[in-house]
Design a protein around this motif. Sequence first.
Motif, PDB file in Angstrom:
ATOM      1  N   THR A  15       0.847  -1.191   0.000  1.00 51.21           N
ATOM      2  CA  THR A  15       0.000   0.000   0.000  1.00 51.21           C
ATOM      3  C   THR A  15       0.883   1.242   0.000  1.00 51.21           C
ATOM      4  N   GLU A  16       0.287   2.376  -0.314  1.00 44.37           N
ATOM      5  CA  GLU A  16       1.048   3.635  -0.284  1.00 44.37           C
ATOM      6  C   GLU A  16       1.586   3.921   1.114  1.00 44.37           C
ATOM      7  N   ASP A  18       2.973   1.934   3.008  1.00 45.70           N
ATOM      8  CA  ASP A  18       4.218   1.192   3.188  1.00 45.70           C
ATOM      9  C   ASP A  18       5.425   1.915   2.603  1.00 45.70           C
ATOM     10  N   LEU A  19       5.201   2.791   1.635  1.00 44.43           N
ATOM     11  CA  LEU A  19       6.296   3.369   0.864  1.00 44.43           C
ATOM     12  C   LEU A  19       7.332   4.143   1.678  1.00 44.43           C
ATOM     13  N   ARG A  28      13.706   8.433  -4.513  1.00 43.76           N
ATOM     14  CA  ARG A  28      12.412   9.074  -4.269  1.00 43.76           C
ATOM     15  C   ARG A  28      11.563   9.023  -5.536  1.00 43.76           C
ATOM     16  N   LEU A  31       9.985   5.618  -5.891  1.00 46.70           N
ATOM     17  CA  LEU A  31       8.859   5.433  -4.973  1.00 46.70           C
ATOM     18  C   LEU A  31       7.639   6.234  -5.416  1.00 46.70           C
ATOM     19  N   GLU A  32       7.846   7.406  -6.016  1.00 49.11           N
ATOM     20  CA  GLU A  32       6.722   8.176  -6.563  1.00 49.11           C
ATOM     21  C   GLU A  32       6.069   7.405  -7.709  1.00 49.11           C
ATOM     22  N   ALA A  35       4.025   4.656  -6.222  1.00 47.95           N
ATOM     23  CA  ALA A  35       2.780   5.199  -5.659  1.00 47.95           C
ATOM     24  C   ALA A  35       1.748   5.424  -6.763  1.00 47.95           C
ATOM     25  N   ARG A  36       2.170   5.966  -7.904  1.00 54.82           N
ATOM     26  CA  ARG A  36       1.234   6.160  -9.026  1.00 54.82           C
ATOM     27  C   ARG A  36       0.685   4.826  -9.501  1.00 54.82           C
ATOM     28  N   LEU A  38       0.331   2.098  -7.750  1.00 52.58           N
ATOM     29  CA  LEU A  38      -0.567   1.536  -6.742  1.00 52.58           C
ATOM     30  C   LEU A  38      -1.969   2.133  -6.839  1.00 52.58           C
ATOM     31  N   ARG A  39      -2.068   3.356  -7.339  1.00 50.94           N
ATOM     32  CA  ARG A  39      -3.380   3.998  -7.477  1.00 50.94           C
ATOM     33  C   ARG A  39      -4.182   3.440  -8.646  1.00 50.94           C
ATOM     34  N   SER A  57       6.106  -3.123   7.485  1.00 46.47           N
ATOM     35  CA  SER A  57       5.454  -3.666   6.288  1.00 46.47           C
ATOM     36  C   SER A  57       4.774  -4.991   6.549  1.00 46.47           C
TER      37      SER A  57
END
Length: 60
Positions: A15-16, A18-19, A28, A31-32, A35-36, A38-39, A57
């Motif tokens: 999940t976000e 967890d990042l 970074r 990870l961004e 995150a995108r 994961l959405r 985690s």
Amino acid sequence: MRSEIVVPLAIRDLTEADLPHCGWSGSRLHLEHVARELRRDDADYSSRARRGPGCPSAKD
């Protein structure tokens, strides 16, 4: 002589949330990007982590 170490693992959806604990996995920017992804509805990331105290985690 042979030894064995048993490490309990948890495997679940990443999940976000967890990042922030995944800085070891890349920059970074990486990870961004994760995150995108994961959405998205079709994203398929899993988290594998040692279970136990201090392992954010791996929630039971």
